[in-house]
Design a protein around this motif. Sequence first.
Motif, PDB file in Angstrom:
ATOM      1  N   TYR A  90      39.352  18.479   4.902  1.00  0.00           N
ATOM      2  CA  TYR A  90      38.429  19.351   4.891  1.00  0.00           C
ATOM      3  C   TYR A  90      38.434  20.882   5.710  1.00  0.00           C
ATOM      4  N   MET A  91      39.303  21.075   6.625  1.00  0.00           N
ATOM      5  CA  MET A  91      39.212  22.193   7.536  1.00  0.00           C
ATOM      6  C   MET A  91      40.451  22.962   7.156  1.00  0.00           C
ATOM      7  N   GLY A  92      40.553  22.801   5.500  1.00  0.00           N
ATOM      8  CA  GLY A  92      41.826  23.574   4.913  1.00  0.00           C
ATOM      9  C   GLY A  92      43.546  23.108   4.602  1.00  0.00           C
ATOM     10  N   SER A  93      43.875  22.055   5.037  1.00  0.00           N
ATOM     11  CA  SER A  93      45.230  21.567   5.065  1.00  0.00           C
ATOM     12  C   SER A  93      45.127  21.327   3.810  1.00  0.00           C
ATOM     13  N   LYS A  94      46.329  21.981   3.716  1.00  0.00           N
ATOM     14  CA  LYS A  94      47.039  21.206   2.425  1.00  0.00           C
ATOM     15  C   LYS A  94      47.886  20.153   2.263  1.00  0.00           C
ATOM     16  N   THR A  95      48.426  20.844   3.115  1.00  0.00           N
ATOM     17  CA  THR A  95      49.756  19.339   3.931  1.00  0.00           C
ATOM     18  C   THR A  95      49.472  19.207   5.656  1.00  0.00           C
TER      19      THR A  95
ATOM     20  N   ARG B  24      56.213  13.495  10.209  1.00  0.00           N
ATOM     21  CA  ARG B  24      56.693  13.561   8.929  1.00  0.00           C
ATOM     22  C   ARG B  24      55.314  14.646   7.914  1.00  0.00           C
ATOM     23  N   HIS B  25      56.573  15.425   7.057  1.00  0.00           N
ATOM     24  CA  HIS B  25      55.680  16.108   6.627  1.00  0.00           C
ATOM     25  C   HIS B  25      55.439  15.716   5.100  1.00  0.00           C
ATOM     26  N   PHE B  26      53.730  15.776   4.849  1.00  0.00           N
ATOM     27  CA  PHE B  26      52.876  15.375   3.439  1.00  0.00           C
ATOM     28  C   PHE B  26      52.478  16.313   3.105  1.00  0.00           C
ATOM     29  N   SER B  27      51.690  16.103   2.162  1.00  0.00           N
ATOM     30  CA  SER B  27      50.689  16.871   1.081  1.00  0.00           C
ATOM     31  C   SER B  27      49.402  15.789   1.186  1.00  0.00           C
ATOM     32  N   ILE B  28      48.131  16.174   1.225  1.00  0.00           N
ATOM     33  CA  ILE B  28      47.597  14.792   1.582  1.00  0.00           C
ATOM     34  C   ILE B  28      47.600  13.727   0.960  1.00  0.00           C
ATOM     35  N   THR B  29      47.665  13.872  -0.180  1.00  0.00           N
ATOM     36  CA  THR B  29      47.115  13.352  -1.435  1.00  0.00           C
ATOM     37  C   THR B  29      48.279  11.778  -1.392  1.00  0.00           C
ATOM     38  N   GLU B  30      49.626  12.362  -0.953  1.00  0.00           N
ATOM     39  CA  GLU B  30      50.873  11.716   0.085  1.00  0.00           C
ATOM     40  C   GLU B  30      50.631  11.080   0.778  1.00  0.00           C
ATOM     41  N   ALA B  31      50.047  11.922   1.833  1.00  0.00           N
ATOM     42  CA  ALA B  31      50.046  11.019   3.333  1.00  0.00           C
ATOM     43  C   ALA B  31      48.635   9.433   3.144  1.00  0.00           C
ATOM     44  N   LYS B  32      47.810  10.143   2.311  1.00  0.00           N
ATOM     45  CA  LYS B  32      46.436   8.927   1.990  1.00  0.00           C
ATOM     46  C   LYS B  32      47.257   7.330   1.371  1.00  0.00           C
ATOM     47  N   ASN B  33      48.693   8.236   0.479  1.00  0.00           N
ATOM     48  CA  ASN B  33      48.956   7.328  -0.511  1.00  0.00           C
ATOM     49  C   ASN B  33      49.896   6.206   0.579  1.00  0.00           C
ATOM     50  N   GLN B  34      50.384   6.926   1.431  1.00  0.00           N
ATOM     51  CA  GLN B  34      51.671   6.258   2.559  1.00  0.00           C
ATOM     52  C   GLN B  34      50.989   5.267   3.723  1.00  0.00           C
ATOM     53  N   LEU B  35      49.599   5.964   4.030  1.00  0.00           N
ATOM     54  CA  LEU B  35      48.781   5.831   5.239  1.00  0.00           C
ATOM     55  C   LEU B  35      47.838   4.759   5.628  1.00  0.00           C
ATOM     56  N   CYS B  36      47.357   5.374   4.336  1.00  0.00           N
ATOM     57  CA  CYS B  36      46.413   4.813   4.232  1.00  0.00           C
ATOM     58  C   CYS B  36      46.705   3.249   3.330  1.00  0.00           C
ATOM     59  N   GLY B  37      45.758   2.683   3.670  1.00  0.00           N
ATOM     60  CA  GLY B  37      45.452   0.794   2.872  1.00  0.00           C
ATOM     61  C   GLY B  37      44.398   0.108   3.230  1.00  0.00           C
TER      62      GLY B  37
END
Lengths: 314, 201
Positions: free
Chosen positions: B24-29, B44-57
Amino acid sequence: MSYIEPQNIILAIEKGDIPPSQALRYFQEMDFKIRTNSQVNHSQKRTEDILHELDHLIGLSDVKKIVREIYAFIEIQHRREKEHLHTEPLVLHMIFKGNPGTGKTTVARILSKFFREIGILSRGHLIEVERADLVGEYIGHTAQKTREQVKKASGGILFIDEAYSLARGGEKDFGKEAIDLLVKAMEDHKNEFILILAGYQKEMEGFLETNPGLNSRFPIHIDFPDYSTQELLTIAQQMLTARQYSISIDTTATLLTLLAAHQNTVHENFGNARTVRNIIEKAIRRQAVRLMAKGSTTKEELLFIEGVDFVEVK
Amino acid sequence: MREFVVVGRPNSGKTLFTLNFAAYMGSKTVDVISRSYDNLVSCRHFSITEAKNQLCGMTLHKTPFVQSLVLKIPLGKIDVNFKITDTCGIGEHIHPNETIRRGMAQTLSFLRSADYIFHILDVSGITTEHLEKQTSIDFDIYNYGIVHNRYTLLANKIDLPSTKEKIPKLAYLFPKANTIPVSALLSQGFKEVKLCVAHNL
């Protein structure tokens, strides 16, 4: 079990001795204790520093006594309030009577800081005004000017020097309007500011006699007596020390004679501590002129004011 | 740099909130800086989607230790950096797993040192027991935060239909809290959170 350090609580969670909810409660208690102690200590220390500053002033024993009385009165009122007993309203409007240079403004400045520390005033600043700041030139102007000054003084002290000048112009003068407005403001905003009326002893007494309503509204009257010659000498020595200068015993005798002569000859307009300051500053300038004539100077010469430097001071 | 710490019960939506707020604050990665309980720092460097897949559950304690992101917020003519730190969820009871206990200890340590506390509350988890006993860890976090005067309650999961009737009860349960209803999943209420961040920088 009690924990003294936050780190011990963290270790206790890691080991499984206490749950996180219990740890949060311990942290809360710990932080509360630290904050309360530091607040009380800081506030007490600042109050003591201010009282020490007041005690450091030469003479003014009556003033110091009254300030201690006010401090004790306020403290006891707080304690009574805690025990749900009746408390007296804190009306701290004051009259300062004394000749120029007797420390009226200095004491008012210290009082403003003191009242802030003990929680009577929210800001603790001093607004120093005179007739021209309150009295206007046309109808409606006085109300505007006076209200503005009262507003500025909110949370602090409004100090009116030579207050009797407000009643100087007689019945038709706008000064009377300023007095009426101040009286109203004292009632309407009694918890928001403290009003101090200051001026020469005789004139202030005359002023209060002609405005009987005023006298009863100021519960605290403080007299600032003239300093004795010995007190003036101590003030002079304090001023010299603050400026990193010194005087020998012989020069002290010269200065004492000079101060006594000032007190005896020009008593009516004698400015007490202010005159002493002027004498010291003139002597410092005389010393500078004397030393300029010399090619080189020693540290001792730069430090000492000689009797000759005081001789030409009037 | 001011640090905003995100705390709450396990599975209340802390990590999802942190990542979606970064988006929301404008970060893509994002660069996710993790600090393990023995102070080992990794980035670790992630795109937002990757980060959500890896870190949320959906599993409990998916985040075992704190992880921080540095974000930018425009204030006037300049961008100001601030750190937002996602933490291991904390519960009322002593956890049997030592790793999780250490994660919880680390969370509390960060909670004490942070400049501002965002307390994520799963509104769908408010039960009758909550109303009657007020024994949940959420009340302990609330009491701690209120005393420190640097606290906002983020009432999460307002996208769930069951939470609608519970939102009004928050004023009774947490009377002194500044509460912002949010949906970490749908990025709802983030405008108010951004204002809160700007106000407390």
